[in-house]
Design a protein around this motif. Structure first.
Motif, short mmCIF file in Angstrom:
data_model
loop_
_atom_site.label_atom_id
_atom_site.label_comp_id
_atom_site.label_asym_id
_atom_site.label_seq_id
_atom_site.Cartn_x
_atom_site.Cartn_y
_atom_site.Cartn_z
N LEU A 63 29.94 -32.31 55.35
CA LEU A 63 30.55 -30.99 55.09
C LEU A 63 31.89 -30.97 55.80
CD1 LEU A 63 27.44 -28.68 55.78
CD2 LEU A 63 28.03 -29.93 53.70
N TYR A 64 32.93 -30.87 55.01
CA TYR A 64 34.28 -30.89 55.56
C TYR A 64 35.18 -30.11 54.62
CZ TYR A 64 38.04 -32.79 58.47
OH TYR A 64 39.09 -32.93 59.35
N TYR A 65 36.43 -29.87 55.09
CA TYR A 65 37.37 -29.15 54.25
C TYR A 65 37.63 -29.97 52.99
CZ TYR A 65 38.18 -26.90 58.71
OH TYR A 65 38.01 -26.25 59.88
N ASN A 66 37.70 -29.30 51.90
CA ASN A 66 38.00 -30.00 50.65
C ASN A 66 39.52 -30.16 50.54
OD1 ASN A 66 37.72 -31.03 48.05
ND2 ASN A 66 37.87 -28.99 47.15
N VAL B 86 29.76 -23.22 57.97
CA VAL B 86 29.85 -23.74 59.32
C VAL B 86 30.22 -22.64 60.31
CG1 VAL B 86 31.00 -25.39 60.82
CG2 VAL B 86 30.39 -26.04 58.49
N PHE B 87 31.36 -21.98 60.08
CA PHE B 87 31.82 -20.99 61.07
C PHE B 87 30.85 -19.80 61.18
CE2 PHE B 87 35.54 -23.44 59.96
CZ PHE B 87 36.20 -23.60 61.16
N ASN B 88 30.24 -19.41 60.05
CA ASN B 88 29.32 -18.26 60.10
C ASN B 88 27.85 -18.68 60.09
OD1 ASN B 88 31.54 -16.61 60.08
ND2 ASN B 88 31.56 -16.42 57.86
N GLY C 183 41.29 -36.69 57.84
CA GLY C 183 40.69 -35.83 58.86
C GLY C 183 39.61 -36.54 59.67
N ARG C 184 38.92 -35.76 60.47
CA ARG C 184 37.87 -36.38 61.30
C ARG C 184 36.70 -36.87 60.45
NH1 ARG C 184 39.66 -32.49 65.42
NH2 ARG C 184 39.83 -33.54 67.42
N ALA C 185 36.55 -36.33 59.24
CA ALA C 185 35.44 -36.78 58.39
C ALA C 185 35.56 -38.28 58.07
CB ALA C 185 35.41 -35.97 57.09
N GLN D 247 29.64 -25.99 65.66
CA GLN D 247 30.83 -25.18 65.84
C GLN D 247 31.88 -25.41 64.76
OE1 GLN D 247 33.18 -25.64 69.39
NE2 GLN D 247 33.61 -23.46 69.48
N PHE D 248 32.30 -26.67 64.60
CA PHE D 248 33.38 -26.95 63.67
C PHE D 248 33.01 -28.11 62.75
CE2 PHE D 248 36.24 -25.61 67.41
CZ PHE D 248 36.32 -24.30 66.97
N PRO D 249 33.65 -28.17 61.58
CA PRO D 249 33.48 -29.37 60.75
C PRO D 249 34.18 -30.56 61.39
CG PRO D 249 34.62 -27.56 59.56
CD PRO D 249 34.58 -27.20 61.00
N PRO D 250 33.84 -31.80 61.08
CA PRO D 250 32.85 -32.17 60.06
C PRO D 250 31.41 -32.02 60.55
CG PRO D 250 33.76 -34.14 61.08
CD PRO D 250 34.52 -32.98 61.66
N VAL D 251 30.53 -31.82 59.56
CA VAL D 251 29.10 -31.72 59.85
C VAL D 251 28.39 -32.72 58.95
CG1 VAL D 251 27.08 -30.20 59.72
CG2 VAL D 251 29.30 -29.27 60.43
N GLY E 279 26.78 -31.66 64.23
CA GLY E 279 28.23 -31.57 64.39
C GLY E 279 28.71 -32.53 65.47
N GLN E 280 30.02 -32.52 65.73
CA GLN E 280 30.70 -33.38 66.71
C GLN E 280 30.80 -34.82 66.19
OE1 GLN E 280 32.56 -32.92 69.15
NE2 GLN E 280 32.09 -30.94 70.06
N THR E 281 31.98 -35.16 65.73
CA THR E 281 32.20 -36.47 65.11
C THR E 281 31.69 -37.65 65.95
OG1 THR E 281 34.16 -35.41 64.21
CG2 THR E 281 33.91 -37.76 63.78
N PRO E 282 32.01 -37.73 67.25
CA PRO E 282 31.52 -38.90 67.99
C PRO E 282 30.00 -38.97 68.05
CG PRO E 282 32.66 -37.36 69.48
CD PRO E 282 32.88 -36.87 68.09
N VAL E 283 29.37 -37.81 68.08
CA VAL E 283 27.89 -37.78 68.13
C VAL E 283 27.32 -38.21 66.78
CG1 VAL E 283 25.88 -36.29 68.49
CG2 VAL E 283 27.93 -35.96 69.89
N1 LIG Z 1 35.19 -32.37 68.83
C1 LIG Z 1 34.99 -31.98 67.47
C2 LIG Z 1 36.24 -31.26 66.99
C3 LIG Z 1 36.01 -30.63 65.65
C4 LIG Z 1 37.28 -29.97 65.14
O1 LIG Z 1 38.19 -29.58 65.90
N2 LIG Z 1 37.35 -29.83 63.83
C5 LIG Z 1 38.53 -29.28 63.22
C6 LIG Z 1 38.79 -29.98 61.91
S1 LIG Z 1 39.00 -31.72 62.14
C7 LIG Z 1 38.29 -27.81 62.97
O2 LIG Z 1 37.69 -27.45 62.02
N3 LIG Z 1 38.79 -26.94 63.87
C8 LIG Z 1 38.67 -25.53 63.70
C9 LIG Z 1 39.09 -24.77 64.95
O3 LIG Z 1 39.45 -25.42 65.94
O4 LIG Z 1 39.02 -23.56 64.92
C10 LIG Z 1 34.70 -33.21 66.61
O5 LIG Z 1 35.10 -34.31 67.01
O6 LIG Z 1 34.06 -33.09 65.56
#
Ligand SMILES: N[C@@H](CCC(=O)N[C@@H](CS)C(=O)NCC(=O)O)C(=O)O
Length: 231
Positions: A7-10, A45-47, A15-17, A56-60, A69-73
């Motif tokens: 799940l990521y921005y289209n 994700v946000f809601n 990006g991190r995805a 918390q944030f994408p990618p998921v 969540g959390q890309t490294p995890v």
């Molecule tokens: N540490 C998190 C960071 C996630 C992150 O910052 N995602 C960005 C997109 S790559 C995001 O959606 N940020 C929204 C915000 O900071 O409000 C990870 O590595 O996944």
């Protein structure tokens, strides 16, 4: 059986995805990216529209009811799942150390492009954030790259992978952060003659058959490497 989903921005950027995509691509495991709009990701994700444990944030990463969540995890999780981890316990933890460092580098490299307001587009703050970009290019990029060069060198004289004689999730992570660095800090990357092993590693990794095919594919064309934000 549920499918793997990212799940990521289209959006047309890696990006991190991309860290997650590379693992699936290298393993030849199919995945989908079902998000079609910003509203959808905001809702899911946000809601906490996915329910379950909050992210918390994408990618998921999602598979059925499980999401993470959390890309490294996520990378570590998939690494364990698909056998992309070093053999010894010590090296497993050292790999995690490098994984965390890769994502620190990504976060710092990205932040410089968003110095005034870090959730806003780079294009709305180009002028204000330029001094941060210049500073990171000059002072910080060499620091990060020299560290990774040193890590690579200690295994097999830097001619193979970061750990042992087989690919791990950290090799794929290192590849992606080097690509991000090259695209976002092209001059600093080109001038980095202090990390020849790292550059050869990048070329070698990009030439792996599955990855080379991916970089030529429609899937990659949808998410090309972003040129102005590191991630
Ligand atoms: N540490 C998190 C960071 C996630 C992150 O910052 N995602 C960005 C997109 S790559 C995001 O959606 N940020 C929204 C915000 O900071 O409000 C990870 O590595 O996944």
């Amino acid at each position: 059986m549920a499918e793997w989903e990212i799940l990521y921005y289209n959006l047309p950027l890696a990006g991190r995805a991309e860290f997650i995509r590379l693992i699936f691509e290298e393993m030849g495991i199919s995945y989908s990216e079902p998000i079609k709009s910003f509203d959808e990701i905001r809702e899911m994700v946000f809601n906490n529209g996915i329910g379950g444990f909050p992210v918390q944030f994408p990618p998921v990463l999602r598979k059925g009811d499980f999401h993470l969540g959390q890309t490294p995890v996520i990378c570590k999780y998939l690494g364990e799942k698909f056998g992309l981890v070093p053999k010894s316990e010590e090296e497993k933890w050292q790999a995690e150390q490098v994984n965390a460092t890769i994502h620190d580098f990504v976060a710092e490299g990205r932040l410089a492009f968003h110095g005034k307001r870090w959730i806003d587009s780079y294009h709305n703050q180009k002028e204000e954030t330029q001094p941060y970009i210049d500073w990171v290019a000059k002072e910080r990029i060499p620091k990060w790259l020299k560290y990774f060069e040193e890590v690579l060198k200690r295994n097999n004289d830097g001619q193979g992978f970061l750990f042992g004689s087989e690919l791990t999730y950290v090799d794929l992570g290192l590849l992606q952060c080097l690509r991000g660095c090259e695209y976002s800090y092209p001059k600093a990357f080109e001038a980095a003659d202090y990390c020849p092993l790292l550059k050869a590693f990048k070329t070698r990794m990009e030439a792996r058959p599955k990855l080379a095919a991916y970089y030529k594919s429609e899937r990659y064309a949808k998410h090309p490497q972003d040129t102005n934000s590191m991630m």
